[in-house]
Design a protein around this motif. Structure first.
Motif, mmCIF file in Angstrom:
data_model
loop_
_atom_site.group_PDB
_atom_site.id
_atom_site.type_symbol
_atom_site.label_atom_id
_atom_site.label_comp_id
_atom_site.label_asym_id
_atom_site.label_seq_id
_atom_site.Cartn_x
_atom_site.Cartn_y
_atom_site.Cartn_z
ATOM 1 N N ILE A 107 26.499 11.848 -24.158
ATOM 2 C CA ILE A 107 26.732 13.347 -24.679
ATOM 3 C C ILE A 107 25.588 14.712 -24.363
ATOM 4 O O ILE A 107 24.385 14.457 -24.525
ATOM 5 C CB ILE A 107 26.259 13.124 -25.978
ATOM 6 C CG1 ILE A 107 26.794 12.121 -26.268
ATOM 7 C CG2 ILE A 107 26.946 14.778 -26.705
ATOM 8 C CD1 ILE A 107 27.090 12.107 -28.104
ATOM 9 N N TYR A 108 26.167 15.694 -23.927
ATOM 10 C CA TYR A 108 25.631 16.443 -23.562
ATOM 11 C C TYR A 108 25.627 18.239 -24.762
ATOM 12 O O TYR A 108 27.137 18.756 -24.882
ATOM 13 C CB TYR A 108 26.222 17.029 -22.244
ATOM 14 C CG TYR A 108 26.018 16.441 -20.804
ATOM 15 C CD1 TYR A 108 25.034 16.433 -20.162
ATOM 16 C CD2 TYR A 108 27.160 15.369 -20.945
ATOM 17 C CE1 TYR A 108 24.704 15.206 -19.165
ATOM 18 C CE2 TYR A 108 26.462 14.661 -19.884
ATOM 19 C CZ TYR A 108 25.798 14.393 -18.766
ATOM 20 O OH TYR A 108 25.789 13.346 -18.217
ATOM 21 N N LYS A 109 24.809 18.581 -24.981
ATOM 22 C CA LYS A 109 24.268 19.351 -26.015
ATOM 23 C C LYS A 109 24.430 20.819 -25.466
ATOM 24 O O LYS A 109 23.731 21.056 -24.393
ATOM 25 C CB LYS A 109 23.241 18.970 -26.863
ATOM 26 C CG LYS A 109 23.483 18.084 -28.011
ATOM 27 C CD LYS A 109 23.127 17.783 -29.068
ATOM 28 C CE LYS A 109 23.535 16.203 -29.506
ATOM 29 N NZ LYS A 109 23.643 16.881 -31.439
ATOM 30 N N PRO A 110 24.929 21.592 -25.938
ATOM 31 C CA PRO A 110 25.243 23.028 -24.733
ATOM 32 C C PRO A 110 23.368 23.858 -25.364
ATOM 33 O O PRO A 110 23.258 23.240 -25.962
ATOM 34 C CB PRO A 110 26.265 23.889 -25.548
ATOM 35 C CG PRO A 110 26.267 23.407 -26.646
ATOM 36 C CD PRO A 110 25.721 21.594 -27.043
ATOM 37 N N LEU A 111 22.552 24.268 -23.717
ATOM 38 C CA LEU A 111 22.347 25.448 -24.073
ATOM 39 C C LEU A 111 22.506 26.781 -24.734
ATOM 40 O O LEU A 111 21.351 27.175 -25.602
ATOM 41 C CB LEU A 111 21.867 25.470 -22.580
ATOM 42 C CG LEU A 111 21.075 23.901 -21.767
ATOM 43 C CD1 LEU A 111 21.012 24.367 -20.612
ATOM 44 C CD2 LEU A 111 19.798 23.434 -22.877
#
Length: 114
Positions: free
Chosen positions: A51-55
């Motif tokens: 899971i890539y959480k937005p910066l």
């Protein structure tokens, strides 16, 4: 090391995923040639979710899902407690195929070839 675990527990389980599977198989084969071991091999598929959480605010979370091969090799000095009817079961190698090396403190056969 695995040999120390076998000396204490009489059983060791090797687990590997993806590209590491060949290393687990190599380790199992080396151990089986050093001592008489029963083996059960199980192959499965494992789901990997990243899971890539937005910066930055306002962007969506990206979910990457894929499957990799997973291998479990159980090595045991005794067949008790193992399912010898399992499709992945392998009995110990014959003595002539084993090379105990320094583990059993075997003395080499010193014969001069003339």
């Amino acid at each position: 090391s695995a040999m120390n675990l076998l000396a204490i527990n009489r059983r060791v389980e090797l687990r590997a995923m993806g590209k590491a599977i060949n290393k687990a198989v190599t380790i199992a084969e080396i151990l089986k040639r050093k001592m008489p071991l029963h083996q059960i091999t199980a192959l499965s598929s494992c789901e990997i979710v990243t899971i890539y959480k937005p910066l930055e605010e306002g962007l969506d979370t990206v979910v990457n899902q894929h499957y990799v091969s997973c291998l479990t090799i159980t090595l045991s000095e005794e067949s008790t407690g193992l399912d010898v009817d399992d499709i992945g079961y392998q009995p110990p190698l014959p003595r002539e195929d084993m090379h105990p090396g320094d583990y059993n403190a075997a003395t080499p056969d010193i014969t001069a070839a003339t």
